[in-house]
Design a protein around this motif. Sequence first.
Motif, mmCIF file in Angstrom:
data_model
loop_
_atom_site.group_PDB
_atom_site.id
_atom_site.type_symbol
_atom_site.label_atom_id
_atom_site.label_comp_id
_atom_site.label_asym_id
_atom_site.label_seq_id
_atom_site.Cartn_x
_atom_site.Cartn_y
_atom_site.Cartn_z
ATOM 1 N N ASP A 21 0.846 -1.173 0.000
ATOM 2 C CA ASP A 21 0.000 0.000 0.000
ATOM 3 C C ASP A 21 0.886 1.227 0.000
ATOM 4 N N SER A 22 0.830 1.997 -1.054
ATOM 5 C CA SER A 22 1.588 3.246 -1.102
ATOM 6 C C SER A 22 0.868 4.266 -0.243
ATOM 7 N N GLU A 23 1.610 5.105 0.429
ATOM 8 C CA GLU A 23 1.027 6.141 1.250
ATOM 9 C C GLU A 23 1.443 7.483 0.698
ATOM 10 N N LYS A 24 0.474 8.330 0.408
ATOM 11 C CA LYS A 24 0.767 9.643 -0.142
ATOM 12 C C LYS A 24 0.939 10.631 0.992
ATOM 13 N N VAL A 25 1.970 11.432 0.898
ATOM 14 C CA VAL A 25 2.192 12.514 1.844
ATOM 15 C C VAL A 25 2.285 13.776 1.020
ATOM 16 N N ILE A 26 1.336 14.657 1.216
ATOM 17 C CA ILE A 26 1.300 15.865 0.420
ATOM 18 C C ILE A 26 1.618 17.031 1.342
ATOM 19 N N ASN A 78 -4.497 21.935 -4.742
ATOM 20 C CA ASN A 78 -4.778 20.988 -5.830
ATOM 21 C C ASN A 78 -4.340 19.561 -5.535
ATOM 22 N N PRO A 79 -3.103 19.299 -5.089
ATOM 23 C CA PRO A 79 -2.760 17.901 -4.789
ATOM 24 C C PRO A 79 -3.498 17.352 -3.577
ATOM 25 N N ILE A 80 -3.855 18.216 -2.634
ATOM 26 C CA ILE A 80 -4.636 17.786 -1.468
ATOM 27 C C ILE A 80 -6.018 17.344 -1.934
ATOM 28 N N LEU A 81 -6.640 18.159 -2.769
ATOM 29 C CA LEU A 81 -7.967 17.851 -3.301
ATOM 30 C C LEU A 81 -7.947 16.553 -4.093
ATOM 31 N N ALA A 82 -6.912 16.358 -4.901
ATOM 32 C CA ALA A 82 -6.801 15.117 -5.677
ATOM 33 C C ALA A 82 -6.684 13.908 -4.748
ATOM 34 N N ALA A 83 -5.950 14.047 -3.654
ATOM 35 C CA ALA A 83 -5.755 12.925 -2.738
ATOM 36 C C ALA A 83 -6.985 12.662 -1.860
ATOM 37 N N ASP A 102 -12.152 32.824 -2.650
ATOM 38 C CA ASP A 102 -11.862 32.036 -1.460
ATOM 39 C C ASP A 102 -12.753 30.806 -1.547
ATOM 40 N N LYS A 103 -12.221 29.640 -1.149
ATOM 41 C CA LYS A 103 -12.979 28.395 -1.272
ATOM 42 C C LYS A 103 -12.955 27.636 0.043
ATOM 43 N N THR A 104 -14.053 26.920 0.307
ATOM 44 C CA THR A 104 -14.165 26.085 1.503
ATOM 45 C C THR A 104 -14.564 24.678 1.074
ATOM 46 N N TYR A 105 -13.736 23.700 1.459
ATOM 47 C CA TYR A 105 -13.984 22.288 1.176
ATOM 48 C C TYR A 105 -14.283 21.612 2.511
ATOM 49 N N THR A 106 -15.481 21.038 2.652
ATOM 50 C CA THR A 106 -15.856 20.379 3.891
ATOM 51 C C THR A 106 -15.802 18.869 3.717
ATOM 52 N N TYR A 107 -15.072 18.225 4.613
ATOM 53 C CA TYR A 107 -14.962 16.763 4.661
ATOM 54 C C TYR A 107 -15.517 16.296 6.003
ATOM 55 N N ILE A 112 -11.350 22.618 4.979
ATOM 56 C CA ILE A 112 -10.145 23.295 4.504
ATOM 57 C C ILE A 112 -10.571 24.550 3.760
ATOM 58 N N ASP A 113 -10.014 25.699 4.170
ATOM 59 C CA ASP A 113 -10.284 26.981 3.515
ATOM 60 C C ASP A 113 -9.066 27.381 2.697
ATOM 61 N N THR A 114 -9.309 28.002 1.541
ATOM 62 C CA THR A 114 -8.208 28.427 0.673
ATOM 63 C C THR A 114 -8.354 29.895 0.287
ATOM 64 N N TYR A 115 -7.244 30.453 -0.177
ATOM 65 C CA TYR A 115 -7.225 31.806 -0.727
ATOM 66 C C TYR A 115 -6.453 31.764 -2.043
ATOM 67 N N PRO A 116 -6.806 32.658 -2.998
ATOM 68 C CA PRO A 116 -6.122 32.658 -4.293
ATOM 69 C C PRO A 116 -4.806 33.430 -4.226
ATOM 70 N N ALA A 117 -3.741 32.823 -4.727
ATOM 71 C CA ALA A 117 -2.436 33.494 -4.809
ATOM 72 C C ALA A 117 -1.541 32.687 -5.737
ATOM 73 N N GLN A 118 -0.665 33.364 -6.453
ATOM 74 C CA GLN A 118 0.311 32.709 -7.325
ATOM 75 C C GLN A 118 -0.359 31.758 -8.324
ATOM 76 N N ASP A 119 -1.534 32.120 -8.827
ATOM 77 C CA ASP A 119 -2.308 31.284 -9.764
ATOM 78 C C ASP A 119 -2.665 29.922 -9.178
ATOM 79 N N LYS A 120 -2.775 29.852 -7.859
ATOM 80 C CA LYS A 120 -3.142 28.611 -7.168
ATOM 81 C C LYS A 120 -4.153 28.932 -6.085
ATOM 82 N N ASP A 121 -4.738 27.898 -5.519
ATOM 83 C CA ASP A 121 -5.546 28.023 -4.315
ATOM 84 C C ASP A 121 -4.675 27.530 -3.176
ATOM 85 N N LEU A 122 -4.255 28.443 -2.288
ATOM 86 C CA LEU A 122 -3.383 28.099 -1.174
ATOM 87 C C LEU A 122 -4.210 27.945 0.095
#
Length: 190
Positions: A21-26, A78-83, A102-107, A112-122
Amino acid sequence: MKKILAVTMAAALLLLAGCGDSEKVISGDVVNVSTGGQQETTGETESVQPPEQQAQTAAKGYVFMTGGITVEMDGDMNPILAALGEPVSYFEAASCAFEGLDKTYTYNGFEIDTYPAQDKDLISAVILKDDSVTTAEGICIGDSLEKVQGAYGEGEQENGMVVYEKDGMKLCFILQEDSIVSIEYRSTAL
């Protein structure tokens, strides 16, 4: 014929033993996949530490860990969302501080809340919602202030919370009397 079959089966078992089992660490912008004691990143191979040690040595500040995934403040979402996959719910609104959304992802158990910067959602914040999730140091909602201080030290008390600041981020424990009612990882970029 039996010898060929035995050799083929032995070879197959050796190949399967290397697969696990591979384990992803992002963490931030880097996705690491551990493979049998080696780590693959951008074509180079290096030794791998257990995820808990990776989070402590590679990441900046306190980090939130869930399902083998390390979530770091100001890291790329982005990699967090993919994982993590599809959130239970999603919300976006025009950012008051930055150009974009600004984006909010509820799990289950956290958001997880994000803000736009550097052409990414941080990532700007991770908010733990219930006792089904813990900090990397094992603290969850419902724990006592004494347990928090045992794991993190004294911290700075302000406005009904205990705050720990490290490497440009804050870890906040919101209190009701001496019990934790919310835990928030916050970026200091905002």
